[in-house]
Design a protein around this motif. Sequence first.
Motif, PDB file in Angstrom:
ATOM      1  N   SER A 101       0.812  -1.212   0.000  1.00 23.68           N
ATOM      2  CA  SER A 101       0.000   0.000   0.000  1.00 23.68           C
ATOM      3  C   SER A 101       0.846   1.264   0.000  1.00 23.68           C
ATOM      4  O   SER A 101       0.339   2.346  -0.282  1.00 23.68           O
ATOM      5  CB  SER A 101      -0.940   0.011   1.213  1.00 23.68           C
ATOM      6  N   SER A 102       2.127   1.154   0.324  1.00 25.83           N
ATOM      7  CA  SER A 102       3.003   2.326   0.308  1.00 25.83           C
ATOM      8  C   SER A 102       4.002   2.262  -0.843  1.00 25.83           C
ATOM      9  O   SER A 102       5.042   2.906  -0.807  1.00 25.83           O
ATOM     10  CB  SER A 102       3.756   2.445   1.643  1.00 25.83           C
ATOM     11  N   GLU A 104       4.057   3.519  -3.724  1.00 20.35           N
ATOM     12  CA  GLU A 104       4.326   4.773  -4.421  1.00 20.35           C
ATOM     13  C   GLU A 104       4.891   5.821  -3.460  1.00 20.35           C
ATOM     14  O   GLU A 104       5.880   6.483  -3.760  1.00 20.35           O
ATOM     15  CB  GLU A 104       3.065   5.294  -5.086  1.00 20.35           C
ATOM     16  N   GLN A 162      -2.511  10.703   1.818  1.00 24.47           N
ATOM     17  CA  GLN A 162      -3.248  10.022   0.762  1.00 24.47           C
ATOM     18  C   GLN A 162      -4.616   9.591   1.294  1.00 24.47           C
ATOM     19  O   GLN A 162      -4.763   9.249   2.471  1.00 24.47           O
ATOM     20  CB  GLN A 162      -2.473   8.776   0.298  1.00 24.47           C
ATOM     21  N   GLU A 164      -7.591   6.780   0.423  1.00 18.86           N
ATOM     22  CA  GLU A 164      -7.823   5.554  -0.321  1.00 18.86           C
ATOM     23  C   GLU A 164      -9.251   5.070  -0.072  1.00 18.86           C
ATOM     24  O   GLU A 164      -9.976   5.625   0.751  1.00 18.86           O
ATOM     25  CB  GLU A 164      -6.824   4.483   0.097  1.00 18.86           C
ATOM     26  N   SER A 245      -7.477   0.401  -2.420  1.00 16.83           N
ATOM     27  CA  SER A 245      -7.366   0.770  -3.833  1.00 16.83           C
ATOM     28  C   SER A 245      -5.913   0.951  -4.254  1.00 16.83           C
ATOM     29  O   SER A 245      -5.570   0.769  -5.423  1.00 16.83           O
ATOM     30  CB  SER A 245      -8.151   2.058  -4.097  1.00 16.83           C
ATOM     31  N   SER A 246      -5.029   1.260  -3.297  1.00 13.56           N
ATOM     32  CA  SER A 246      -3.626   1.505  -3.633  1.00 13.56           C
ATOM     33  C   SER A 246      -2.862   0.241  -4.005  1.00 13.56           C
ATOM     34  O   SER A 246      -1.737   0.333  -4.494  1.00 13.56           O
ATOM     35  CB  SER A 246      -2.916   2.198  -2.468  1.00 13.56           C
ATOM     36  N   HIS A 249      -2.268  -2.068  -8.254  1.00  9.58           N
ATOM     37  CA  HIS A 249      -1.163  -2.275  -9.196  1.00  9.58           C
ATOM     38  C   HIS A 249      -0.726  -3.728  -9.231  1.00  9.58           C
ATOM     39  O   HIS A 249       0.007  -4.147 -10.128  1.00  9.58           O
ATOM     40  CB  HIS A 249       0.029  -1.392  -8.811  1.00  9.58           C
ATOM     41  N   SER A 269      -4.479   7.739   4.762  1.00 10.45           N
ATOM     42  CA  SER A 269      -3.129   7.274   5.045  1.00 10.45           C
ATOM     43  C   SER A 269      -2.300   8.478   5.473  1.00 10.45           C
ATOM     44  O   SER A 269      -2.389   9.552   4.866  1.00 10.45           O
ATOM     45  CB  SER A 269      -2.524   6.626   3.798  1.00 10.45           C
TER      46      SER A 269
END
Length: 304
Positions: A101-102, A104, A162, A164, A245-246, A249, A269
């Motif tokens: 989740s982190s 990015e 962020q 999410e 949602s993060s 990817h 977040s």
Amino acid sequence: MEFRHLAGFVAVAEELHFGRAAERLHMAQPPLSQQIRALEKELGVALFERNTRSVRLTAAGEVLLPHARTVLDAVEVARRAAVASGRGEVGRVSIGFAGASSHEALPTLTRAVRAAHPGIEVRLRGQTYAGAALNLVAARELDLGFVRLPVRREGVAVRVIQYERLVAALPAEHPLADAPDIDVADLADDAFVTFPGTQGSSVRDHLVRTALDAGFTPRIVQEAPDSYTILDLVAAGVGVTLTLSSVQHIHRTGMVYKELRGDVPALASALAWRADNTSRALAAVLEVAEEVLPTPPDPTPRGR
């Protein structure tokens, strides 16, 4: 042995000309000559052979030169380190994060810190879920942690980086796999896979709370330590999950993501740190974080 005498000696040794050496040191030639004579007197040896046309190093001067350069370099390194420390440009900052989740935010922050403050060592502690990161920050075992709101811990400061939302991850053969979106209640009879319940996972907490709000208690059949393994289990047909949602990817053959219908609350977040942490290095990292991970506008609940 005075530092300025060594600096004068190195300048003359490299220029082999008192006038040029004095100009390089931004001083007059007579004081420089006096410094060299004082150094020679202290050492009891001649360092230069001088005549009206040339200056040459003696054997003693040749031996002294590399050592004098080492001393000058060491002093310069010490000076730069002290100045950089005063500015928060050196030091060590420990950061706890949970993984996918982190993916990015974390590299964005660490790359920017290295570019702006190469003297700051960033130590990363993975598999540190939001709840655990908050506890470690509060206990002063971490300088900075990726956490989720709400945070109700005295002495801990936070800043949102962020927002999410929760999404569902289903096996590709699930009856709802082709639906454009789903209600959480549609999953009441499904088995769930998610994070361990004893390690401070905010994602698991949100999954359970969301299911309870939808009128059922999720039947958790298997736990896994990270999003990658959880999604592998979903793809293998072990169960479904609600995730962030993060992490979309992450693509797995045999698995699909689905948006949730209704008002899906935004999950904030944030970065958390001790408000009384006086580390200049941490202050520098927080300043960089504010630039590269600015607080986004608070979204309103999403409806369908």
